[in-house]
Design an enzyme around this catalytic site. Structure first.
Site, PDB file in Angstrom:
ATOM      1  N   ASP A  10       0.862  -1.173   0.000  1.00  0.00           N
ATOM      2  CA  ASP A  10       0.000   0.000   0.000  1.00  0.00           C
ATOM      3  C   ASP A  10       0.909   1.237   0.000  1.00  0.00           C
ATOM      4  O   ASP A  10       2.122   1.140   0.210  1.00  0.00           O
ATOM      5  CB  ASP A  10      -0.889  -0.040   1.246  1.00  0.00           C
ATOM      6  CG  ASP A  10      -1.719   1.206   1.425  1.00  0.00           C
ATOM      7  OD1 ASP A  10      -2.429   1.576   0.480  1.00  0.00           O
ATOM      8  OD2 ASP A  10      -1.649   1.820   2.512  1.00  0.00           O
ATOM      9  N   ASP A  12      -0.160   5.215   0.971  1.00  0.00           N
ATOM     10  CA  ASP A  12      -0.338   6.223   2.020  1.00  0.00           C
ATOM     11  C   ASP A  12      -0.462   5.567   3.385  1.00  0.00           C
ATOM     12  O   ASP A  12      -1.240   4.634   3.582  1.00  0.00           O
ATOM     13  CB  ASP A  12      -1.579   7.070   1.728  1.00  0.00           C
ATOM     14  CG  ASP A  12      -1.452   7.810   0.415  1.00  0.00           C
ATOM     15  OD1 ASP A  12      -0.607   8.712   0.331  1.00  0.00           O
ATOM     16  OD2 ASP A  12      -2.170   7.458  -0.537  1.00  0.00           O
ATOM     17  N   SER A  45      -2.780  -0.156  -4.328  1.00  0.00           N
ATOM     18  CA  SER A  45      -3.340   1.047  -3.708  1.00  0.00           C
ATOM     19  C   SER A  45      -4.774   1.284  -4.146  1.00  0.00           C
ATOM     20  O   SER A  45      -5.205   0.819  -5.205  1.00  0.00           O
ATOM     21  CB  SER A  45      -2.474   2.259  -4.091  1.00  0.00           C
ATOM     22  OG  SER A  45      -3.079   3.470  -3.706  1.00  0.00           O
ATOM     23  N   GLY A  46      -5.492   2.036  -3.336  1.00  0.00           N
ATOM     24  CA  GLY A  46      -6.819   2.485  -3.742  1.00  0.00           C
ATOM     25  C   GLY A  46      -6.779   3.687  -4.658  1.00  0.00           C
ATOM     26  O   GLY A  46      -7.795   4.071  -5.227  1.00  0.00           O
ATOM     27  N   LYS A 196      -8.046  -5.585  -3.041  1.00  0.00           N
ATOM     28  CA  LYS A 196      -6.636  -5.684  -3.413  1.00  0.00           C
ATOM     29  C   LYS A 196      -6.180  -7.141  -3.522  1.00  0.00           C
ATOM     30  O   LYS A 196      -5.333  -7.474  -4.356  1.00  0.00           O
ATOM     31  CB  LYS A 196      -5.764  -4.942  -2.407  1.00  0.00           C
ATOM     32  CG  LYS A 196      -5.916  -3.430  -2.431  1.00  0.00           C
ATOM     33  CD  LYS A 196      -4.967  -2.779  -1.436  1.00  0.00           C
ATOM     34  CE  LYS A 196      -5.148  -1.273  -1.372  1.00  0.00           C
ATOM     35  NZ  LYS A 196      -4.210  -0.646  -0.422  1.00  0.00           N
ATOM     36  N   ASP A 219      -1.915  -0.712   5.980  1.00  0.00           N
ATOM     37  CA  ASP A 219      -2.170  -0.014   7.239  1.00  0.00           C
ATOM     38  C   ASP A 219      -3.637   0.208   7.536  1.00  0.00           C
ATOM     39  O   ASP A 219      -3.977   0.650   8.629  1.00  0.00           O
ATOM     40  CB  ASP A 219      -1.468   1.350   7.229  1.00  0.00           C
ATOM     41  CG  ASP A 219      -2.194   2.374   6.359  1.00  0.00           C
ATOM     42  OD1 ASP A 219      -2.500   2.051   5.186  1.00  0.00           O
ATOM     43  OD2 ASP A 219      -2.462   3.489   6.836  1.00  0.00           O
ATOM     44  N   ASN A 222      -8.887  -1.305   3.886  1.00  0.00           N
ATOM     45  CA  ASN A 222      -8.879  -1.813   2.516  1.00  0.00           C
ATOM     46  C   ASN A 222      -7.648  -2.660   2.209  1.00  0.00           C
ATOM     47  O   ASN A 222      -7.483  -3.129   1.083  1.00  0.00           O
ATOM     48  CB  ASN A 222      -9.020  -0.676   1.501  1.00  0.00           C
ATOM     49  CG  ASN A 222      -7.856   0.306   1.537  1.00  0.00           C
ATOM     50  OD1 ASN A 222      -7.173   0.458   2.545  1.00  0.00           O
ATOM     51  ND2 ASN A 222      -7.636   0.985   0.422  1.00  0.00           N
TER      52      ASN A 222
END
Length: 272
Positions: A10, A12, A45-46, A196, A219, A222
């Protein structure tokens, strides 16, 4: 020698520190070592693809992205897989969210193949953050009239309410969407049964890599499915309890102290 053949992270709150950067020189050296060891590096990542490509521009060897929470997978500029939300579903969900005062967010966006769309009048609480995360904004008078391939609906709610709102959306639109809290007061709404883990599995199967041969870092909510699915699921020290609960390992240091890079070194040294 480590059995890990793919490392996914991931961005952020995980790979990036709180100033939204990373140690370029250290990571570039790691990428060379990963390549020599036959280990793929993947961003999961989203966020939308254009933003991720900007983030990793200082280390151009990063060329594989599981973007939009698995809805779009691109390797060296080639789209390998994509799972958009049907437009009829997008319009129905947007219509219902905007019509319900209990569900209406401060800002609602549609992340599409040719832009990220938002209403003319929507104003985020943090315009600087919006400009950072979305480098392809297109303002429109009516989101229900957008005609593009839509990978994700994204909204901003009070941070304390996002898990409750996500659960409400999933209950209200069963088998039509998958809503998941992505942190920072944000909820990502993607295609049903997509996350994911599914996106990463599609990519790994194409490369003949088993789940047990994957390490993944995250973290937030998601990231749960991804960490639960892989052989080595690594939660950030600064991550949510829900992510830590499904992880095999918690980073000894947080994202402000190169937590991901430290664990990558341990993987390369076959210490895990």
């Amino acid at each position: 020698m480590t059995n890990i053949k793919l490392i996914a992270t991931d961005v952020d709150g995980t790979f990036l520190d709180s100033t939204r950067t990373y140690n370029h020189d250290r990571f570039a050296a790691q990428l060379q070592r990963l390549k020599a060891a036959g280990i793929h590096f993947v961003v999961a990542s989203g966020n939308h693809l254009g933003h991720l490509q900007e983030v990793f521009a200082p280390t151009p060897a990063v060329q594989t992205f599981v973007a939009e929470n698995g809805g779009l997978i691109v390797d060296h500029g080639q789209t390998l897989f994509e799972t958009p939300i049907p437009l009829a579903t997008v319009r129905s969900v947007v219509r219902d969210i905007l019509a319900d005062p209990a569900l209406r967010p401060r800002v609602l966006r549609l992340s599409g193949a040719h832009g990220t769309y938002l209403n003319l009048t929507d104003q985020p609480d943090d315009p600087v953050a919006q400009d950072y995360f979305f480098n392809n904004l297109v303002r429109v008078p009516d989101l229900t009239q957008v005609a593009d391939t839509i990978y994700k609906i994204n909204g901003e709610w009070p941070d304390t309410a996002i898990r409750t709102i996500a659960a409400t959306l999933n209950a209200q639109f069963p088998e039509q969407i998958h809503a998941t809290a992505s942190g920072f007061g944000s909820i990502d709404i993607i295609a049903p049964h997509m996350n994911k883990a599914i996106g990463l599995t599609q990519l790994a199967q194409a490369w003949h890599i088993a789940p047990s041969e994957i390490a993944a870092f995250g973290d937030n909510d998601n990231d749960q499915e991804m960490l639960r699915h892989v052989g080595l699921g690594v939660a950030m020290q600064n991550g949510t309890d829900s992510v830590k609960d499904v992880a095999n390992l918690i980073t000894p240091t947080d994202n402000d102290h190169e937590g991901v890079l430290n664990v990558i070194d341990a993987i390369l040294a076959d210490e895990l």
